[in-house]
Design a protein around this motif. Structure first.
Motif, PDB file in Angstrom:
ATOM      1  N   SER A  47      41.684  29.262  43.003  1.00  0.00           N
ATOM      2  CA  SER A  47      42.997  29.291  42.672  1.00  0.00           C
ATOM      3  C   SER A  47      42.847  28.950  40.995  1.00  0.00           C
ATOM      4  O   SER A  47      44.032  29.033  40.359  1.00  0.00           O
ATOM      5  CB  SER A  47      43.872  28.256  43.096  1.00  0.00           C
ATOM      6  N   VAL A  48      41.756  28.978  40.400  1.00  0.00           N
ATOM      7  CA  VAL A  48      41.861  28.801  38.827  1.00  0.00           C
ATOM      8  C   VAL A  48      42.383  29.913  38.098  1.00  0.00           C
ATOM      9  O   VAL A  48      43.127  29.758  37.225  1.00  0.00           O
ATOM     10  CB  VAL A  48      40.415  28.607  38.559  1.00  0.00           C
ATOM     11  N   CYS A  49      41.760  31.063  38.437  1.00  0.00           N
ATOM     12  CA  CYS A  49      42.488  32.209  38.039  1.00  0.00           C
ATOM     13  C   CYS A  49      42.010  33.500  38.680  1.00  0.00           C
ATOM     14  O   CYS A  49      41.256  33.376  39.734  1.00  0.00           O
ATOM     15  CB  CYS A  49      41.868  32.503  36.423  1.00  0.00           C
ATOM     16  N   LYS A  50      42.610  34.818  38.140  1.00  0.00           N
ATOM     17  CA  LYS A  50      42.387  35.944  38.862  1.00  0.00           C
ATOM     18  C   LYS A  50      40.798  36.404  38.991  1.00  0.00           C
ATOM     19  O   LYS A  50      40.419  36.723  40.103  1.00  0.00           O
ATOM     20  CB  LYS A  50      43.178  36.997  38.370  1.00  0.00           C
ATOM     21  N   ARG A  51      40.087  36.060  37.877  1.00  0.00           N
ATOM     22  CA  ARG A  51      38.875  36.440  37.809  1.00  0.00           C
ATOM     23  C   ARG A  51      38.044  35.327  38.955  1.00  0.00           C
ATOM     24  O   ARG A  51      37.152  35.830  39.574  1.00  0.00           O
ATOM     25  CB  ARG A  51      38.268  36.282  36.396  1.00  0.00           C
ATOM     26  N   TRP A  52      38.504  34.147  38.880  1.00  0.00           N
ATOM     27  CA  TRP A  52      37.787  33.276  39.820  1.00  0.00           C
ATOM     28  C   TRP A  52      38.055  33.810  41.306  1.00  0.00           C
ATOM     29  O   TRP A  52      36.993  33.500  42.200  1.00  0.00           O
ATOM     30  CB  TRP A  52      38.056  31.680  39.395  1.00  0.00           C
ATOM     31  N   LEU A  53      39.146  33.999  41.293  1.00  0.00           N
ATOM     32  CA  LEU A  53      39.644  34.431  42.756  1.00  0.00           C
ATOM     33  C   LEU A  53      38.904  35.558  43.269  1.00  0.00           C
ATOM     34  O   LEU A  53      38.374  35.498  44.612  1.00  0.00           O
ATOM     35  CB  LEU A  53      40.984  34.786  42.998  1.00  0.00           C
ATOM     36  N   GLU A  54      38.724  36.602  42.494  1.00  0.00           N
ATOM     37  CA  GLU A  54      37.540  37.628  42.900  1.00  0.00           C
ATOM     38  C   GLU A  54      36.488  37.459  43.076  1.00  0.00           C
ATOM     39  O   GLU A  54      35.757  37.881  44.120  1.00  0.00           O
ATOM     40  CB  GLU A  54      37.730  38.858  41.950  1.00  0.00           C
TER      41      GLU A  54
END
Length: 372
Positions: A47-54
């Motif tokens: 949930s940190v950011c889109k990059r971390w989600l991926e």
């Protein structure tokens, strides 16, 4: 004042630099970092950011819950139930005709035919059979094994009381021609019965008797030690059969857990404190769930959805649509008010077993008289 303003600017610059450093981590390093997290923390990190989600999604690993396997009252049709998908499967095992189940671990079953006394390992997913030396009087006590029979560390263990404080312990490994027998004096006396619970932990077979004793046997040193461990919060006025069947012991990561169930109250969960040799009540299992049955229990971590922090009992209701589950998060049973009434029916004909990797050889659906 000028110095203070300048210092604040420097601190702000450091914070920005740190944020940029974290956001600019190479994908390989980020994935390696996230792969070390358990399922719950992995989901939080995504949930940190889109990059971390991926990155988190690419390395996310969830475990499969075990399946419930039903032994037929007659015939050779064996049923399986997947609690995560709520699906039913079946297979025919004519080679298990008239066999009795004794234990399950690592995807293998320990079976015996009463006449003659043939005991053997059986893998239901590969149909592989591994024969063992004849073992008589097995019906009088429990038996367990430490690991899959294909492992070099596999040891079978069984114990029975001979007379007074003397117990007889038998062990063997796959490939042995006969069982190794040793006699040990128990102080205090260990009263063995069919209703003992056995798990393998930290190189020891841990055997819990009905009479509040925990016996520890080390195959490597052939040592036997007995501890008096009072049973926790026993239900009021239970019948002997109900009390036997409502006590379950499981192992995970070297820790031993005890489920104390009741037909009138919520189950209680305990963890063994090996320092004081006492059962300590716990309110949560964290990211772990326990799958309990009379012959063996499973402890599984990192399950998807709402399957975590729960105790699953070997009872399937609503024609295969729902397995009896007690959620420690919700502090209630699912289905509601069903409680743990399963022990009144066919306690010995079902067991949890590791789920198969490949489902192509299974027959789906069909009649499920055992599970309704």
């Amino acid at each position: 004042l000028a110095d203070t303003i300048e210092n604040n600017r420097e601190d702000s610059s450091v914070d920005v630099d740190e944020e940029q450093t974290w956001s600019a981590l190479p994908v390989e390093i980020l994935e390696q970092f996230l792969s070390q997290l358990n399922l719950k923390d992995n989901i939080r990190a995504s949930s940190v950011c889109k990059r971390w989600l991926e990155a988190a999604t690419s390395v996310r690993q969830a475990n499969k819950p075990p399946w419930l396997m039903f032994m037929p009252k007659y015939g050779d049709l064996y049923e399986f139930y997947d609690p995560s998908e709520r699906k039913k499967y079946w297979l025919k095992f004519p080679e298990l005709q008239d066999s009795r189940l004794y234990y399950a671990k690592d995807g293998w079953l320990l079976m015996m035919t009463p006449r003659p006394h043939n005991i053997f390992f059986f893998c239901p997913y590969t149909r592989e059979v591994i024969k063992l030396p004849v073992l008589r009087r097995l019906a009088l006590h429990m038996i367990a094994f430490s690991a899959a029979p294909t492992s070099a560390s596999c040891v079978l263990f069984t114990v029975r009381r001979i007379v007074g404080s003397m117990v007889e312990i038998k062990t063997c490994c796959p490939g042995d021609k006969e069982w190794t027998t040793t006699n040990h004096v128990s102080h205090p006396a260990f009263d063995c019965s069919l209703f003992d619970k056995i798990v393998f932990s930290k190189g020891h077979f841990c055997c819990l008797s009905y009479s509040s004793f925990l016996g520890l046997y080390s195959p490597s040193g052939s040592s036997w030690v007995v501890h008096h461990v009072p049973l926790p919060e026993r239900p009021l006025n239970p019948s002997p059969k109900s009390w036997y069947n409502r006590k379950f012991m499981a192992e995970h990561g070297g820790d031993i857990y005890l489920v104390n169930s009741s037909s009138h109250d919520d189950p209680l969960i305990f963890k063994l404190d090996e320092t004081t040799m006492a059962w300590i009540r716990i309110e949560t299992l964290g990211n772990m769930s326990l799958f309990v049955s009379f012959f063996s229990c499973h402890a599984v971590t990192d399950l998807l959805g709402t399957m975590g922090n729960s105790v699953y009992f070997p009872k399937v209701l609503y024609y295969g649509k729902r397995c009896v589950q007690y959620s420690l998060d919700k502090e209630r049973f699912f289905p509601r008010k069903k409680l743990n009434d399963w022990e009144q029916n066919d306690t010995f004909d079902r067991i949890w077993i590791d789920a198969p990797e490949d489902l192509s050889f299974l027959c789906e659906g069909g009649e499920t008289g055992n599970t309704s």
